[in-house]
Design an enzyme around this catalytic site. Structure first.
Site, short mmCIF file in Angstrom:
data_model
loop_
_atom_site.label_atom_id
_atom_site.label_comp_id
_atom_site.label_asym_id
_atom_site.label_seq_id
_atom_site.Cartn_x
_atom_site.Cartn_y
_atom_site.Cartn_z
N ASN A 11 0.87 -1.18 0.00
CA ASN A 11 0.00 0.00 0.00
C ASN A 11 0.90 1.23 0.00
O ASN A 11 1.51 1.56 1.02
CB ASN A 11 -0.88 -0.04 1.26
CG ASN A 11 -1.70 1.23 1.44
OD1 ASN A 11 -1.80 2.05 0.54
ND2 ASN A 11 -2.29 1.37 2.63
N LYS A 13 0.02 4.31 -0.34
CA LYS A 13 -0.62 5.51 0.24
C LYS A 13 -0.35 6.73 -0.66
O LYS A 13 -0.32 6.59 -1.88
CB LYS A 13 -0.14 5.72 1.68
CG LYS A 13 -0.29 4.46 2.52
CD LYS A 13 -0.05 4.67 3.99
CE LYS A 13 -0.18 3.34 4.72
NZ LYS A 13 -0.18 3.48 6.16
N HIS A 96 -9.64 1.42 4.65
CA HIS A 96 -8.40 1.57 5.43
C HIS A 96 -8.66 2.51 6.61
O HIS A 96 -9.43 3.47 6.49
CB HIS A 96 -7.30 2.14 4.52
CG HIS A 96 -5.95 2.09 5.16
ND1 HIS A 96 -5.56 2.99 6.13
CD2 HIS A 96 -4.93 1.23 5.01
CE1 HIS A 96 -4.34 2.69 6.52
NE2 HIS A 96 -3.92 1.62 5.86
N GLU A 98 -7.02 4.83 7.82
CA GLU A 98 -6.73 6.25 7.55
C GLU A 98 -7.94 6.92 6.89
O GLU A 98 -8.23 8.09 7.16
CB GLU A 98 -5.46 6.37 6.69
CG GLU A 98 -4.21 6.10 7.52
CD GLU A 98 -3.02 5.57 6.75
OE1 GLU A 98 -3.03 5.61 5.50
OE2 GLU A 98 -2.07 5.10 7.40
N GLU A 166 -5.66 -4.70 10.58
CA GLU A 166 -4.62 -3.70 10.80
C GLU A 166 -4.93 -2.91 12.07
O GLU A 166 -5.72 -1.96 12.03
CB GLU A 166 -4.56 -2.72 9.62
CG GLU A 166 -4.22 -3.37 8.30
CD GLU A 166 -3.63 -2.35 7.33
OE1 GLU A 166 -2.50 -2.56 6.89
OE2 GLU A 166 -4.28 -1.34 7.05
N GLY A 172 2.39 2.29 10.81
CA GLY A 172 3.40 3.34 10.70
C GLY A 172 4.12 3.66 11.99
O GLY A 172 4.84 4.66 12.08
N SER A 211 3.13 -2.13 10.41
CA SER A 211 4.57 -2.25 10.69
C SER A 211 5.15 -3.62 10.33
O SER A 211 6.03 -4.12 11.03
CB SER A 211 4.86 -1.89 12.15
OG SER A 211 4.52 -0.53 12.40
#
Ligand code: PGA
Length: 248
Positions: A11, A13, A96, A98, A166, A172, A211
């Site tokens: 991904n 992003k 996702h 985010e 996730e 991250g 991660s």
């Protein structure tokens, strides 16, 4: 690991211009030697058609990172699942964390995007995961199972799709859950999929994301019901991403 071929997805992003095509080419070349793994890269939509040319004839798949539920219309700035497919995508990441956090995407909206992806012939990868507060208050399984149930339309039973677990606090950050914690959630997701879809709920791979790096991938991928990985930061460099593919 589960029994079917592992699925490793990158991904990108909001990263990647034409200069990144060299990394995509290297990934495509590298995965030719990994017959038992399915691999996809999800670059920004602006790179899809150029990436499709660069990887022509390879076994690397391409994907989008989001889509609009409608085929077309007055939705400035949005991209439909059909447009992603037209540009060369075979998969699409949906829901996702985010996007759930920054754009208020609800399970209902994610489910309508999943329907759109299936309509366009794309394989959706539906992301779910708890926040740190939810984990600390013992709500992780309830939250994740609720997202799985709410984000999957019934017609998914007849199509190929994947779920990605996730944990928001692992994305991250360099933090990862223990293997036991990952397995506990993956088993709960599998059981929810069986409840929703019956025997068809045994099929979708359940990826872990958050991660994943070359040095922890092998350990994570050993987990029960861990069918692959969704990789953010470490998918931007071909060398790191191929090391994760190689850990399968
Ligand atoms: P990360 O991102 O690997 O950089 O933690 C994973 C993701 O957000 O899909």
């Amino acid at each position: 690991m589960s029994s079917s071929a592992a699925f490793i997805v990158g991904n990108w992003k909001l990263n990647g211009t034409g200069q990144g095509l060299g990394q995509i080419r290297s990934i495509a070349e590298g995965v030719q030697d990994a017959p038992s793994v399915r691999v996809a890269i999800c670059p920004p939509a602006t790179l899809l058609s150029r990436a499709a040319q660069v990887i022509q004839g390879s076994k690397l798949s391409l994907g989008g990172q989001d889509c609009h539920p409608e085929i077309n219309g007055a939705f400035t700035g949005d991209i439909s699942a059909e447009m992603l497919a037209d540009a060369g995508a075979q998969v699409v990441i949906l829901g996702h964390s985010e996007r759930r956090a920054a754009y208020g995407e609800t399970n209902t909206l994610v489910a309508s995007k999943v329907s759109a992806a299936l309509r366009a012939g794309l394989e959706p990868i539906i992301c779910v995961g708890e926040s740190l507060t939810q984990r600390r208050s013992g709500e992780a399984l309830r939250v994740v199972v609720g997202q799985v149930v709410g984000s999957l339309p019934s017609e998914a039973a007849h199509h190929r799709f994947a779920v990605a677990y996730e944990p928001v606090w692992a994305i991250g950050t360099g933090l990862t859950p223990t293997l036991n914690e990952i397995e506990e959630v993956h088993l709960a997701i599998r059981s929810a999929l069986k409840d929703i879809f019956g025997p068809a709920g045994l099929r979708p791979p359940i990826l872990y994301g958050g991660s994943v790096k070359p040095d922890n991938a092998a350990e994570i991928l050993k987990g029960q019901e861990v069918g692959g990985a969704l990789v953010g930061g470490a998918s931007l460099k071909a060398e790191d991403f191929l090391a994760i593919v190689g850990a399968v």
